[in-house]
Design a protein around this motif. Structure first.
Motif, PDB file in Angstrom:
ATOM      1  N   LEU A  12      -4.416  16.575   5.798  1.00 52.68           N
ATOM      2  CA  LEU A  12      -3.881  15.240   6.100  1.00 52.68           C
ATOM      3  C   LEU A  12      -4.306  14.759   7.474  1.00 52.68           C
ATOM      4  CD1 LEU A  12      -0.318  15.539   4.539  1.00 52.68           C
ATOM      5  CD2 LEU A  12      -2.294  14.295   3.625  1.00 52.68           C
ATOM      6  N   GLN A  13      -4.348  15.664   8.453  1.00 44.27           N
ATOM      7  CA  GLN A  13      -4.790  15.289   9.798  1.00 44.27           C
ATOM      8  C   GLN A  13      -6.264  14.879   9.791  1.00 44.27           C
ATOM      9  OE1 GLN A  13      -3.878  18.648  12.293  1.00 44.27           O
ATOM     10  NE2 GLN A  13      -1.693  18.149  12.409  1.00 44.27           N
ATOM     11  N   GLU A  14      -7.070  15.561   8.976  1.00 45.19           N
ATOM     12  CA  GLU A  14      -8.489  15.216   8.877  1.00 45.19           C
ATOM     13  C   GLU A  14      -8.690  13.892   8.145  1.00 45.19           C
ATOM     14  OE1 GLU A  14     -10.230  18.567   6.895  1.00 45.19           O
ATOM     15  OE2 GLU A  14     -10.171  19.828   8.680  1.00 45.19           O
ATOM     16  N   MET A  15      -7.850  13.631   7.145  1.00 44.41           N
ATOM     17  CA  MET A  15      -8.004  12.429   6.330  1.00 44.41           C
ATOM     18  C   MET A  15      -7.425  11.185   6.991  1.00 44.41           C
ATOM     19  SD  MET A  15      -9.760  13.009   3.647  1.00 44.41           S
ATOM     20  CE  MET A  15      -9.426  11.533   2.699  1.00 44.41           C
ATOM     21  N   ARG A  16      -6.457  11.346   7.845  1.00 46.32           N
ATOM     22  CA  ARG A  16      -5.772  10.181   8.429  1.00 46.32           C
ATOM     23  C   ARG A  16      -6.721   9.213   9.141  1.00 46.32           C
ATOM     24  NH1 ARG A  16      -0.837   7.688   7.421  1.00 46.32           N
ATOM     25  NH2 ARG A  16      -1.191   5.821   8.633  1.00 46.32           N
ATOM     26  N   PRO A  17      -7.634   9.691  10.008  1.00 46.83           N
ATOM     27  CA  PRO A  17      -8.553   8.737  10.653  1.00 46.83           C
ATOM     28  C   PRO A  17      -9.449   8.005   9.642  1.00 46.83           C
ATOM     29  CG  PRO A  17      -8.614  10.853  11.782  1.00 46.83           C
ATOM     30  CD  PRO A  17      -7.802  11.039  10.552  1.00 46.83           C
ATOM     31  N   LYS A  18      -9.891   8.708   8.602  1.00 47.27           N
ATOM     32  CA  LYS A  18     -10.711   8.075   7.569  1.00 47.27           C
ATOM     33  C   LYS A  18      -9.907   7.006   6.837  1.00 47.27           C
ATOM     34  CE  LYS A  18     -13.363  12.273   6.838  1.00 47.27           C
ATOM     35  NZ  LYS A  18     -13.660  13.384   5.939  1.00 47.27           N
ATOM     36  N   LEU A  19      -8.670   7.346   6.508  1.00 45.59           N
ATOM     37  CA  LEU A  19      -7.799   6.403   5.815  1.00 45.59           C
ATOM     38  C   LEU A  19      -7.533   5.177   6.690  1.00 45.59           C
ATOM     39  CD1 LEU A  19      -5.983   5.786   3.333  1.00 45.59           C
ATOM     40  CD2 LEU A  19      -4.136   6.901   4.584  1.00 45.59           C
ATOM     41  N   ARG A  35       1.095  24.891   2.917  1.00 45.03           N
ATOM     42  CA  ARG A  35       1.584  23.749   3.713  1.00 45.03           C
ATOM     43  C   ARG A  35       0.736  23.558   4.972  1.00 45.03           C
ATOM     44  NH1 ARG A  35       6.900  25.384   2.287  1.00 45.03           N
ATOM     45  NH2 ARG A  35       7.016  26.626   4.159  1.00 45.03           N
ATOM     46  N   GLN A  36       0.374  24.655   5.621  1.00 43.14           N
ATOM     47  CA  GLN A  36      -0.447  24.555   6.824  1.00 43.14           C
ATOM     48  C   GLN A  36      -1.806  23.956   6.498  1.00 43.14           C
ATOM     49  OE1 GLN A  36      -0.340  28.633   8.140  1.00 43.14           O
ATOM     50  NE2 GLN A  36       1.398  28.289   9.508  1.00 43.14           N
ATOM     51  N   ARG A  37      -2.399  24.397   5.398  1.00 40.05           N
ATOM     52  CA  ARG A  37      -3.700  23.858   4.993  1.00 40.05           C
ATOM     53  C   ARG A  37      -3.585  22.372   4.626  1.00 40.05           C
ATOM     54  NH1 ARG A  37      -7.951  24.242   4.880  1.00 40.05           N
ATOM     55  NH2 ARG A  37      -8.790  24.908   2.904  1.00 40.05           N
ATOM     56  N   LEU A  78       0.838  -1.199   0.000  1.00 39.38           N
ATOM     57  CA  LEU A  78       0.000   0.000   0.000  1.00 39.38           C
ATOM     58  C   LEU A  78       0.869   1.243   0.000  1.00 39.38           C
ATOM     59  CD1 LEU A  78      -2.729   1.515   0.404  1.00 39.38           C
ATOM     60  CD2 LEU A  78      -2.399   1.177   2.868  1.00 39.38           C
ATOM     61  N   SER A  79       0.560   2.162  -0.893  1.00 38.81           N
ATOM     62  CA  SER A  79       1.176   3.479  -0.885  1.00 38.81           C
ATOM     63  C   SER A  79       0.173   4.433  -0.247  1.00 38.81           C
ATOM     64  CB  SER A  79       1.518   3.942  -2.298  1.00 38.81           C
ATOM     65  OG  SER A  79       1.961   5.287  -2.249  1.00 38.81           O
ATOM     66  N   VAL A  80       0.393   4.743   1.013  1.00 40.48           N
ATOM     67  CA  VAL A  80      -0.519   5.610   1.763  1.00 40.48           C
ATOM     68  C   VAL A  80      -0.572   6.994   1.124  1.00 40.48           C
ATOM     69  CG1 VAL A  80      -0.916   6.731   3.995  1.00 40.48           C
ATOM     70  CG2 VAL A  80      -0.218   4.331   3.910  1.00 40.48           C
ATOM     71  N   GLN A  81       0.591   7.531   0.766  1.00 35.04           N
ATOM     72  CA  GLN A  81       0.658   8.860   0.155  1.00 35.04           C
ATOM     73  C   GLN A  81      -0.137   8.893  -1.151  1.00 35.04           C
ATOM     74  OE1 GLN A  81       2.080  11.434   1.589  1.00 35.04           O
ATOM     75  NE2 GLN A  81       1.953  12.919  -0.041  1.00 35.04           N
ATOM     76  N   GLN A  82       0.062   7.895  -1.982  1.00 38.60           N
ATOM     77  CA  GLN A  82      -0.655   7.825  -3.255  1.00 38.60           C
ATOM     78  C   GLN A  82      -2.159   7.702  -3.019  1.00 38.60           C
ATOM     79  OE1 GLN A  82       0.677   4.654  -5.814  1.00 38.60           O
ATOM     80  NE2 GLN A  82      -0.989   4.940  -7.267  1.00 38.60           N
ATOM     81  N   ALA A  83      -2.550   6.894  -2.062  1.00 39.94           N
ATOM     82  CA  ALA A  83      -3.968   6.722  -1.764  1.00 39.94           C
ATOM     83  C   ALA A  83      -4.598   8.046  -1.343  1.00 39.94           C
ATOM     84  CB  ALA A  83      -4.157   5.663  -0.673  1.00 39.94           C
ATOM     85  N   LEU A  84      -3.901   8.763  -0.484  1.00 39.36           N
ATOM     86  CA  LEU A  84      -4.437  10.048  -0.037  1.00 39.36           C
ATOM     87  C   LEU A  84      -4.506  11.064  -1.170  1.00 39.36           C
ATOM     88  CD1 LEU A  84      -2.803  10.625   3.462  1.00 39.36           C
ATOM     89  CD2 LEU A  84      -5.235  10.413   2.950  1.00 39.36           C
ATOM     90  N   MET A  85      -3.447  11.139  -1.965  1.00 38.22           N
ATOM     91  CA  MET A  85      -3.350  12.195  -2.972  1.00 38.22           C
ATOM     92  C   MET A  85      -4.170  11.923  -4.230  1.00 38.22           C
ATOM     93  SD  MET A  85      -1.843  14.081  -0.992  1.00 38.22           S
ATOM     94  CE  MET A  85      -1.779  15.567  -1.939  1.00 38.22           C
ATOM     95  N   THR A  86      -4.599  10.685  -4.456  1.00 36.95           N
ATOM     96  CA  THR A  86      -5.414  10.402  -5.633  1.00 36.95           C
ATOM     97  C   THR A  86      -6.894  10.257  -5.296  1.00 36.95           C
ATOM     98  OG1 THR A  86      -4.974   8.031  -5.460  1.00 36.95           O
ATOM     99  CG2 THR A  86      -3.527   9.305  -6.913  1.00 36.95           C
TER     100      THR A  86
END
Length: 163
Positions: A114-121, A107-109, A25-33
């Motif tokens: 990412l903090q909001e998406m992490r629990p969902k991921l 970057r702050q946004r 699993l590519s976590v970064q790719q999953a989040l960014m796509t």
């Protein structure tokens, strides 16, 4: 270093021997796509469009001043050349300041996103592991080789888009 690598490799091989179902699993790719990331990028573009336009205007202004300095070399008085250099330095300094400020805001946004998406991921990954019975999921970036069919990134994106 080499010894640590050998230990990790040995551990992975022993886990692989015990594991029946493995995924990468590519976590970064999953989040960014994900659709959420696309919506976020569009929101950022809209949110910072005024500042981006201001930045482009400053860049154009600095380039024009620089061109005027280069064209005027040898034909203008020293005072005029010095005055143009000061104007260029001021415009370029403002451009750099605004660019850094805009990058920091973005970057702050992104960090907040990412903090909001992490629990969902994490929920999606945990659900996929439980539903499909994965014994081992490793970071795609940390693997040297894995068969493409082991990659569960697309599945994670699909499930993340349903959230």
């Amino acid at each position: 270093m080499f010894r640590s690598l050998m230990i990790i490799t040995g551990l992975l091989f022993s886990l692989n021997a015990m594991a029946e179902k493995i995924g990468t699993l590519s976590v970064q790719q999953a989040l960014m796509t994900s659709q959420a990331a696309e919506a976020f990028r569009n929101q950022l573009k809209s949110e910072f469009s005024g500042e981006q336009k201001q930045l482009m205007d400053l860049e154009g202004q600095a380039k024009k001043l620089q061109e005027n300095i280069q064209k005027g070399q040898g034909t203008q008085s020293k005072e005029v050349q010095d005055q143009q250099r000061v104007q260029f330095q001021k415009a370029y300094g403002e451009f750099q300041r605004l660019a850094q400020q805009l990058q920091q805001k973005q970057r702050q946004r992104e960090e907040v996103f990412l903090q909001e998406m992490r629990p969902k991921l994490d929920k999606v990954i945990r659900g996929l592991i439980d539903d499909e019975g994965y014994d081992l999921v490793v970071s795609k970036e940390a693997t040297i080789f894995a068969k493409p069919e082991l990659d569960i990134t697309a599945k994670v994106v699909e499930l993340l888009n349903k959230q």
